[in-house]
Design a protein around this motif. Structure first.
Motif, PDB file in Angstrom:
ATOM      1  N   ILE A 101     -25.298 -10.464   2.170  1.00 13.06           N
ATOM      2  CA  ILE A 101     -25.039 -11.781   2.737  1.00 13.06           C
ATOM      3  C   ILE A 101     -25.827 -12.001   4.019  1.00 13.06           C
ATOM      4  O   ILE A 101     -26.207 -13.113   4.357  1.00 13.06           O
ATOM      5  CB  ILE A 101     -23.509 -11.952   2.958  1.00 13.06           C
ATOM      6  CG1 ILE A 101     -22.922 -12.570   1.702  1.00 13.06           C
ATOM      7  CG2 ILE A 101     -23.209 -12.811   4.152  1.00 13.06           C
ATOM      8  CD1 ILE A 101     -21.488 -12.915   1.794  1.00 13.06           C
ATOM      9  N   ASN A 102     -26.100 -10.911   4.735  1.00 10.95           N
ATOM     10  CA  ASN A 102     -26.848 -11.057   5.978  1.00 10.95           C
ATOM     11  C   ASN A 102     -28.350 -10.865   5.778  1.00 10.95           C
ATOM     12  O   ASN A 102     -29.088 -10.687   6.739  1.00 10.95           O
ATOM     13  CB  ASN A 102     -26.320 -10.079   7.023  1.00 10.95           C
ATOM     14  CG  ASN A 102     -24.947 -10.481   7.503  1.00 10.95           C
ATOM     15  OD1 ASN A 102     -24.747 -11.628   7.889  1.00 10.95           O
ATOM     16  ND2 ASN A 102     -23.998  -9.573   7.441  1.00 10.95           N
TER      17      ASN A 102
ATOM     18  N   LYS B  21     -32.321 -11.738   4.817  1.00 10.07           N
ATOM     19  CA  LYS B  21     -33.140 -12.813   5.389  1.00 10.07           C
ATOM     20  C   LYS B  21     -33.474 -13.892   4.362  1.00 10.07           C
ATOM     21  O   LYS B  21     -33.288 -13.706   3.153  1.00 10.07           O
ATOM     22  CB  LYS B  21     -34.400 -12.242   5.991  1.00 10.07           C
ATOM     23  CG  LYS B  21     -35.192 -11.336   5.094  1.00 10.07           C
ATOM     24  CD  LYS B  21     -36.372 -10.808   5.889  1.00 10.07           C
ATOM     25  CE  LYS B  21     -37.039  -9.631   5.224  1.00 10.07           C
ATOM     26  NZ  LYS B  21     -38.047  -8.996   6.081  1.00 10.07           N
TER      27      LYS B  21
ATOM     28  N   ILE C 191     -19.032 -14.642   9.452  1.00  9.31           N
ATOM     29  CA  ILE C 191     -20.234 -14.344   8.671  1.00  9.31           C
ATOM     30  C   ILE C 191     -20.492 -15.464   7.661  1.00  9.31           C
ATOM     31  O   ILE C 191     -21.624 -15.883   7.437  1.00  9.31           O
ATOM     32  CB  ILE C 191     -20.073 -12.997   7.930  1.00  9.31           C
ATOM     33  CG1 ILE C 191     -20.081 -11.858   8.941  1.00  9.31           C
ATOM     34  CG2 ILE C 191     -21.167 -12.803   6.906  1.00  9.31           C
ATOM     35  CD1 ILE C 191     -19.840 -10.509   8.317  1.00  9.31           C
TER      36      ILE C 191
ATOM     37  N   LEU D  24     -23.069 -19.486   7.909  1.00  8.54           N
ATOM     38  CA  LEU D  24     -24.079 -19.782   6.881  1.00  8.54           C
ATOM     39  C   LEU D  24     -24.060 -21.257   6.490  1.00  8.54           C
ATOM     40  O   LEU D  24     -24.861 -21.697   5.674  1.00  8.54           O
ATOM     41  CB  LEU D  24     -23.845 -18.925   5.637  1.00  8.54           C
ATOM     42  CG  LEU D  24     -24.217 -17.445   5.793  1.00  8.54           C
ATOM     43  CD1 LEU D  24     -23.824 -16.684   4.552  1.00  8.54           C
ATOM     44  CD2 LEU D  24     -25.702 -17.278   6.068  1.00  8.54           C
TER      45      LEU D  24
ATOM     46  N   ARG E   2     -32.464 -21.195  12.867  1.00 12.97           N
ATOM     47  CA  ARG E   2     -31.065 -20.897  12.596  1.00 12.97           C
ATOM     48  C   ARG E   2     -30.818 -19.404  12.429  1.00 12.97           C
ATOM     49  O   ARG E   2     -29.810 -18.871  12.879  1.00 12.97           O
ATOM     50  CB  ARG E   2     -30.629 -21.658  11.337  1.00 12.97           C
ATOM     51  CG  ARG E   2     -29.213 -21.398  10.896  1.00 12.97           C
ATOM     52  CD  ARG E   2     -28.206 -21.923  11.895  1.00 12.97           C
ATOM     53  NE  ARG E   2     -26.869 -21.418  11.598  1.00 12.97           N
ATOM     54  CZ  ARG E   2     -25.815 -21.606  12.379  1.00 12.97           C
ATOM     55  NH1 ARG E   2     -25.926 -22.269  13.505  1.00 12.97           N
ATOM     56  NH2 ARG E   2     -24.655 -21.120  12.050  1.00 12.97           N
ATOM     57  N   LYS E   3     -31.781 -18.751  11.776  1.00 15.94           N
ATOM     58  CA  LYS E   3     -31.639 -17.323  11.503  1.00 15.94           C
ATOM     59  C   LYS E   3     -31.385 -16.518  12.779  1.00 15.94           C
ATOM     60  O   LYS E   3     -30.491 -15.683  12.841  1.00 15.94           O
ATOM     61  CB  LYS E   3     -32.947 -16.891  10.852  1.00 15.94           C
ATOM     62  CG  LYS E   3     -33.143 -15.454  10.599  1.00 15.94           C
ATOM     63  CD  LYS E   3     -34.558 -15.280  10.059  1.00 15.94           C
ATOM     64  CE  LYS E   3     -34.945 -13.819   9.979  1.00 15.94           C
ATOM     65  NZ  LYS E   3     -36.358 -13.706   9.574  1.00 15.94           N
TER      66      LYS E   3
ATOM     67  N   ARG F  31     -28.119 -17.480  14.457  1.00  6.11           N
ATOM     68  CA  ARG F  31     -26.989 -16.869  13.757  1.00  6.11           C
ATOM     69  C   ARG F  31     -26.815 -15.420  14.184  1.00  6.11           C
ATOM     70  O   ARG F  31     -25.687 -14.946  14.363  1.00  6.11           O
ATOM     71  CB  ARG F  31     -27.195 -16.955  12.245  1.00  6.11           C
ATOM     72  CG  ARG F  31     -26.061 -16.364  11.454  1.00  6.11           C
ATOM     73  CD  ARG F  31     -26.125 -16.686   9.973  1.00  6.11           C
ATOM     74  NE  ARG F  31     -24.998 -16.067   9.280  1.00  6.11           N
ATOM     75  CZ  ARG F  31     -25.030 -14.852   8.764  1.00  6.11           C
ATOM     76  NH1 ARG F  31     -26.110 -14.102   8.844  1.00  6.11           N
ATOM     77  NH2 ARG F  31     -23.957 -14.373   8.151  1.00  6.11           N
TER      78      ARG F  31
ATOM     79  N   VAL G 217     -23.296 -14.104  15.504  1.00  2.00           N
ATOM     80  CA  VAL G 217     -22.629 -12.995  14.821  1.00  2.00           C
ATOM     81  C   VAL G 217     -22.439 -11.820  15.785  1.00  2.00           C
ATOM     82  O   VAL G 217     -21.421 -11.134  15.748  1.00  2.00           O
ATOM     83  CB  VAL G 217     -23.422 -12.586  13.561  1.00  2.00           C
ATOM     84  CG1 VAL G 217     -22.927 -11.259  13.003  1.00  2.00           C
ATOM     85  CG2 VAL G 217     -23.302 -13.668  12.491  1.00  2.00           C
TER      86      VAL G 217
END
Lengths: 144, 278
Positions: A59-60, A62, A97, A101, B25-26, B29, B33
């Protein structure tokens, strides 16, 4: 193939291999049988952690591997509805998490927006997890 | 520096890169997180303070967007840490001269953020930066109508300044025909925040009417209701403007308000009588 070699090299458990295959970087859809098999395994403690660890990794991942993310969201959504109670607890604990998204963005080389599907799944799963009543009702219906 | 910290610095550097584009965004995030993984935000603030972004206007503007998003989506410690660092944030507004376009945007953004942080430090009940609806806050406030009145007033001032800032962004987007993704991306946290504030005001006002259920109470609340209506109309316009920007509509769901502001005077149990208002 390459993935199966990697599975052995990295010493993944059979449950993890199952998750890795289900969420692979291909256009193939995950089959219902696959989803069922994974959700059954979450009822055993050892395998539950293996599965969640792998999903967490996927899920994390790239943007380039947006399929990993999208498919893992599908699996997670299924686990929340059909898996063990621990799956729900895990998701609530790690809600951020999923929540973060909701603005996932990825455009492929041709400029096509591949993030849409992930944003929709993230939104849907977040609202399900925040609505205890609906979640309990869904899980109750799925059990019978 | 540990590996985790190095990753944090890398993500921050990339989120606030020098290009005039939206913060990716990456990387954003990753920062958000991080605050949840570690239940702490001080490292993120340390990294922000130590970084040289402030020297470049675009980088500084981007780091404000990043900061705003971290306050909104990060662990509650992010909000606490931001309140602690209020003076540092304020000082960022004095770095660039007022002449340039980004200089103005930066100062307005900071003015808004400071107002927001002031609000949060006065009203502790809201422990999350997006104003996600929490039942107990409205109950607490309604139990003490004076306090409730004041909270609503403060929320409304915050909404006013948010609206002003949004107008300034829109004006600068229109005057600038080039790629304006960077400026547009600052509207993303504004949309979420304005809707959160709106929902809070709506439900608190409703609860107040229910509590002070007599003509005298109604008179007392009259000024709030008028202002509410005004804000509703402006928010409606704001979302309509946002809906015309394609980049925004693909990325976030822009809330749809009804044409007319909802009636807040009715008690919860006769919601069907909406037409009967005088």
């Amino acid at each position: 193939m390459l993935r199966s070699a990697k599975n052995i090299m990295k010493g993944y458990s059979s449950a993890q291999v199952l998750v890795r295959n289900a969420t692979a970087n291909s256009d193939e859809q995950i089959s219902r049988d696959n989803l069922d098999e994974i959700s059954q395994l979450t009822y055993s403690n050892a395998e539950f952690f293996d599965i969640m660890d792998m999903l967490d990794k996927r899920i994390n991942d790239k943007g380039k591997y947006w399929r990993h993310v999208a498919k893992s969201m599908t699996v997670l959504d299924y686990l929340v509805r059909f898996g063990s109670d621990n799956c729900v607890l895990w998701c609530k604990e790690n809600l951020y998490i999923i929540k973060t998204l909701r603005e996932f963005r990825y455009e492929d080389e041709t400029g096509v927006d591949k993030g849409q599907i992930i944003r929709v799944k993230a939104k849907e799963l977040t609202s399900l997890l925040m609505d205890d009543e609906r979640l309990q009702e869904e899980r109750r219906l799925n059990k019978s | 520096m540990s590996k985790i910290e190095a990753n944090l610095h890398k993500a921050l550097k990339k989120a606030c890169s020098i290009e005039e584009s939206a913060p990716k965004r990456k990387h954003l995030r990753t920062l958000i997180v991080y605050t949840w993984d570690h239940h702490s935000s001080s490292e993120v603030f340390e990294a922000l303070k130590a970084s040289p972004f402030v020297n470049d206007e675009i980088q500084l503007f981007k780091s404000l967007i990043v900061l705003h998003k971290i306050i909104q989506e990060g662990h509650p410690t992010a909000l606490k840490e931001a309140i602690k660092n209020r003076e540092w944030i304020r000082s960022l507004g004095r770095i660039h001269s007022s002449g340039s376009e980004y200089g103005t945007l930066i100062r307005e953004y900071i003015r808004y953020l400071i107002l927001k942080l002031d609000f949060h430090s006065h009203h502790k009940g809201f422990d999350n930066g997006t104003f996600e609806y929490e039942e107990y806050v409205s109950l607490v406030s309604v139990a003490d109508p004076d306090e409730g009145y004041e909270t609503i007033l403060d929320l409304m001032s915050l909404q006013d300044s948010l609206d002003q800032f949004a107008q300034i962004i829109f004006a600068s987007i229109q005057s600038d025909r080039r790629n304006s993704e960077c400026k547009i991306s600052s509207l993303i946290p504004m949309i979420a925040e304005s809707y959160g504030i709106y929902k809070f005001i709506t439900s608190m006002l409703r609860a107040m009417y229910r509590e002070l259920n007599d003509p005298e109470g109604g008179d007392a609340l009259q000024p709030l209701r008028e202002r509410y209506q005004e804000q509703h109309n402006r928010l409606f316009e704001f979302y309509a403007d946002c809906s015309s920007i394609k980049y925004l509509t693909t990325l976030v769901t822009i809330p749809k308000l009804p044409m007319d502001s909802p009636n807040v005077e009715l008690a919860a149990n006769d919601n069907d009588n909406n037409e009967n208002r005088t």
